[in-house]
Design a protein around this motif. Sequence first.
Motif, PDB file in Angstrom:
ATOM      1  N   PHE A   1      42.603  38.460  43.783  1.00 28.73           N
ATOM      2  CA  PHE A   1      43.376  38.690  42.567  1.00 28.73           C
ATOM      3  C   PHE A   1      42.450  38.797  41.363  1.00 28.73           C
ATOM      4  N   ALA A   2      41.477  37.873  41.281  1.00 30.20           N
ATOM      5  CA  ALA A   2      40.551  37.880  40.145  1.00 30.20           C
ATOM      6  C   ALA A   2      39.731  39.162  40.116  1.00 30.20           C
ATOM      7  N   SER A   3      39.312  39.655  41.289  1.00 31.70           N
ATOM      8  CA  SER A   3      38.535  40.894  41.340  1.00 31.70           C
ATOM      9  C   SER A   3      39.386  42.095  40.938  1.00 31.70           C
ATOM     10  N   ALA A   4      40.629  42.147  41.437  1.00 32.47           N
ATOM     11  CA  ALA A   4      41.515  43.277  41.135  1.00 32.47           C
ATOM     12  C   ALA A   4      41.962  43.279  39.686  1.00 32.47           C
ATOM     13  N   LEU A   5      41.975  42.117  39.063  1.00 39.98           N
ATOM     14  CA  LEU A   5      42.487  41.985  37.700  1.00 39.98           C
ATOM     15  C   LEU A   5      41.702  42.837  36.707  1.00 39.98           C
ATOM     16  N   HIS A   6      40.431  43.077  36.998  1.00 37.93           N
ATOM     17  CA  HIS A   6      39.583  43.776  36.035  1.00 37.93           C
ATOM     18  C   HIS A   6      39.191  45.175  36.503  1.00 37.93           C
ATOM     19  N   VAL A   7      39.926  45.704  37.478  1.00 39.15           N
ATOM     20  CA  VAL A   7      39.709  47.081  37.918  1.00 39.15           C
ATOM     21  C   VAL A   7      40.608  48.007  37.112  1.00 39.15           C
ATOM     22  N   ASP A   8      40.016  49.031  36.544  1.00 41.52           N
ATOM     23  CA  ASP A   8      40.765  49.992  35.736  1.00 41.52           C
ATOM     24  C   ASP A   8      41.583  50.890  36.661  1.00 41.52           C
ATOM     25  N   LEU A   9      42.906  50.653  36.690  1.00 46.82           N
ATOM     26  CA  LEU A   9      43.761  51.387  37.616  1.00 46.82           C
ATOM     27  C   LEU A   9      43.821  52.866  37.281  1.00 46.82           C
TER      28      LEU A   9
ATOM     29  N   LEU B   1      30.605  55.192  40.617  1.00 47.04           N
ATOM     30  CA  LEU B   1      30.080  54.600  41.848  1.00 47.04           C
ATOM     31  C   LEU B   1      30.480  53.134  41.956  1.00 47.04           C
ATOM     32  N   GLU B   2      30.380  52.394  40.848  1.00 44.30           N
ATOM     33  CA  GLU B   2      30.859  51.013  40.823  1.00 44.30           C
ATOM     34  C   GLU B   2      32.327  50.937  41.202  1.00 44.30           C
ATOM     35  N   LEU B   3      33.112  51.874  40.673  1.00 41.52           N
ATOM     36  CA  LEU B   3      34.546  51.874  40.902  1.00 41.52           C
ATOM     37  C   LEU B   3      34.868  52.081  42.380  1.00 41.52           C
ATOM     38  N   VAL B   4      34.172  53.000  43.031  1.00 38.42           N
ATOM     39  CA  VAL B   4      34.421  53.258  44.450  1.00 38.42           C
ATOM     40  C   VAL B   4      34.034  52.057  45.296  1.00 38.42           C
ATOM     41  N   ILE B   5      32.884  51.432  45.002  1.00 33.68           N
ATOM     42  CA  ILE B   5      32.458  50.252  45.755  1.00 33.68           C
ATOM     43  C   ILE B   5      33.470  49.118  45.593  1.00 33.68           C
ATOM     44  N   ALA B   6      33.904  48.868  44.353  1.00 37.51           N
ATOM     45  CA  ALA B   6      34.860  47.793  44.105  1.00 37.51           C
ATOM     46  C   ALA B   6      36.204  48.085  44.753  1.00 37.51           C
ATOM     47  N   GLY B   7      36.704  49.317  44.580  1.00 35.48           N
ATOM     48  CA  GLY B   7      38.003  49.662  45.137  1.00 35.48           C
ATOM     49  C   GLY B   7      38.013  49.600  46.652  1.00 35.48           C
ATOM     50  N   GLU B   8      36.952  50.128  47.276  1.00 34.90           N
ATOM     51  CA  GLU B   8      36.893  50.097  48.741  1.00 34.90           C
ATOM     52  C   GLU B   8      36.894  48.668  49.255  1.00 34.90           C
ATOM     53  N   SER B   9      36.094  47.803  48.642  1.00 35.94           N
ATOM     54  CA  SER B   9      35.977  46.428  49.126  1.00 35.94           C
ATOM     55  C   SER B   9      37.274  45.651  48.955  1.00 35.94           C
ATOM     56  N   LEU B  10      38.012  45.923  47.877  1.00 40.28           N
ATOM     57  CA  LEU B  10      39.274  45.224  47.661  1.00 40.28           C
ATOM     58  C   LEU B  10      40.260  45.505  48.784  1.00 40.28           C
TER      59      LEU B  10
ATOM     60  N   ASN C   1      46.483  45.641  34.740  1.00 40.85           N
ATOM     61  CA  ASN C   1      46.613  46.892  33.998  1.00 40.85           C
ATOM     62  C   ASN C   1      47.885  46.910  33.169  1.00 40.85           C
ATOM     63  N   ALA C   2      49.042  47.045  33.796  1.00 37.12           N
ATOM     64  CA  ALA C   2      50.303  47.050  33.036  1.00 37.12           C
ATOM     65  C   ALA C   2      50.519  45.727  32.332  1.00 37.12           C
TER      66      ALA C   2
ATOM     67  N   GLY D   1      48.575  39.220  53.218  1.00 40.42           N
ATOM     68  CA  GLY D   1      48.400  38.529  51.952  1.00 40.42           C
ATOM     69  C   GLY D   1      47.266  39.095  51.121  1.00 40.42           C
ATOM     70  N   PRO D   2      46.096  39.415  51.737  1.00 31.95           N
ATOM     71  CA  PRO D   2      45.009  40.002  50.945  1.00 31.95           C
ATOM     72  C   PRO D   2      45.408  41.291  50.237  1.00 31.95           C
ATOM     73  N   LEU D   3      46.078  42.216  50.932  1.00 29.94           N
ATOM     74  CA  LEU D   3      46.505  43.459  50.297  1.00 29.94           C
ATOM     75  C   LEU D   3      47.537  43.201  49.214  1.00 29.94           C
ATOM     76  N   ALA D   4      48.428  42.234  49.452  1.00 36.61           N
ATOM     77  CA  ALA D   4      49.435  41.891  48.444  1.00 36.61           C
ATOM     78  C   ALA D   4      48.773  41.386  47.166  1.00 36.61           C
ATOM     79  N   MET D   5      47.723  40.566  47.307  1.00 35.63           N
ATOM     80  CA  MET D   5      47.044  40.028  46.128  1.00 35.63           C
ATOM     81  C   MET D   5      46.297  41.117  45.364  1.00 35.63           C
ATOM     82  N   VAL D   6      45.729  42.070  46.108  1.00 35.82           N
ATOM     83  CA  VAL D   6      45.028  43.174  45.449  1.00 35.82           C
ATOM     84  C   VAL D   6      46.003  44.000  44.621  1.00 35.82           C
ATOM     85  N   VAL D   7      47.138  44.363  45.207  1.00 35.56           N
ATOM     86  CA  VAL D   7      48.127  45.188  44.499  1.00 35.56           C
ATOM     87  C   VAL D   7      48.698  44.430  43.309  1.00 35.56           C
TER      88      VAL D   7
END
Length: 418
Positions: free
Chosen positions: A81-89, A162-171, A269-270, A256-262
Motif C-alpha cells: 500500500f505504501a509503495s502504491a500510494l506514491h505511484v502516479d496513476l 524507466l522508474e515507473l515501469v520497474i515500480a509498476g511491474e514489481s507492485l 491518486n484520487a 490480498g497483495p493485488l487488492a492492496m496495490v489497487v
Amino acid sequence: MLNIAAICLTLTALLAYLNHRFVRLPMTIGVMVIALMLSLAIVALDALGLDRGLRQYEEAFIRSIDFSDVLMRGMLSLLLFASALHVDLSALKSYRWQVGGLALAGTLASTIVVGFGMWLALPLVGITMPLVYCLLFGSLISPTDPIAVMGILKTAGAPRNLELVIAGESLFNDGVGVVLFALLLGVAVNGAWPTTGEAAGLLLQEAGGGIAFGLVLGWVTYRLLKSIDQYQVEVLLTLAAVMGGYTLANHLHVSGPLAMVVCGLMVGNAGRALAMSDETRKYVDMFWELLDEILNAVLFVLIGLEVVLIDFSMPLVAGGAVAIAITLLARWLTVGLPVKALGSRYFRLPPGSPGVLTWGGLRGGISVALALSLPEVAASPSTRANVLALTYCVVVFSVLVQGLTIGRFVRRTMAREK
C-alpha cells in the motif's frame, strides 16, 4: 509477541544507527549487511567453540518468529500500500499494458524458465528436486522487490519512465507470484496437476477477485476520506483500510497483495488529489513514508539474521550459484529481451533499459517468506531445506551485489547510450 517486536525494533534501530554513523550504505541494504555479518560471526565463533551459546540464542529467537506470517499477513499489506500510494496513476496508465504484460506474462514465463532450468541444472551439482518443487522455486523467486533500489535509481538519474515501469511491474508481479505459488503448492500437496480450466479459474478468482476487491475498498476509503477533514482520523482510515482489507481479502480467497496495490493507487491518486486537504496530505504522506522505511528496515534485518538457520553444504553453495545464474538469465529472457525486441515502438523506453530492468530486478523478503511458508507435509525436510537455501542465496546476492551496483550500472548504461 510484544517481546519479539521490542527486540526486533531495538535491534533494527541500533543497526540503522551503526549504518548511518559508520557504514553509510542505503538503510535497508546497510542494516541487512550488518545483521548478516553479525550472524556469520556468531556462526564462526560457534564453529570454534567460542560463541558461549550465542548461536543457540539467535536460532531460538529466529525460530520464534513466524517469518511467513509476519510478512505475508502483516508487513506485506502495509509495504505494498505504501509503495502504491506514491505511484502516479496518470503516468502509469500510459504504460498499463506494458506493466501488465511484464507482471503477468513475464512472471509466468520466468516461473517456467527458472523451474525447468533448475530441474535440468541442479543434478549437475549433486542436488535433485522434483520438477514441481523446481517450479515452486521459480514462482517464489520470480517476483521482484525494488524497495531497496528505487532510491538508488532516483539518485542515479534513471529516466522517470524507466522508474515507473520497474515500480509498476514489481507492485503487480508480487500478487501474481503469490497466486502461482499457491497453485503449484496445491499440486505438490495433492500430487495432481490441475486442468487448464482449473488453473485459469484459480488465477481469475485470485487475481481478478483481488483487483475487483481493491477497487471497491479503494472507492469506499476514498468516499470516507472525502466526507471529513480531520487528518488524525483520515490517517487512521487508511491504516484500517489496509489491515482490515487485507484480512477480509484472505477470508474471501482473493489476492490480498493485488487488492492492496489497487487500493493504494486509488487512495494515492484520487484520494490525495480530491479527498484530502494540504494538511491531511502532508500527514498521510509522512505517516506512510515513515512506516514504509521502518518496516523495510526490520524486514531486511530479519533476512540478515535468517542465515543461522541455513545449513549450507558445498552442493548447496554450488546450487546457489546455479540458481543466481538461472534467475538472472530468466529475468533477461522474460523482461530484458522483450523490451529490447519491441523497443521504442511498444515500451517507449530509452536505449539501455533492457539491461537496467534485468539487473534492477531485485528479489527480497517476499521470496524468503514464501520459501519459509512451504509446509513440511508438502515437502521432505531435505527438499524444503534446499528450496530455502537456494532462495536465500539468490536474495542475498540480489540485495548486496545488484542493489549496491545498480546505481553505477544505471549511470554507465545511460551515459553510454547518450
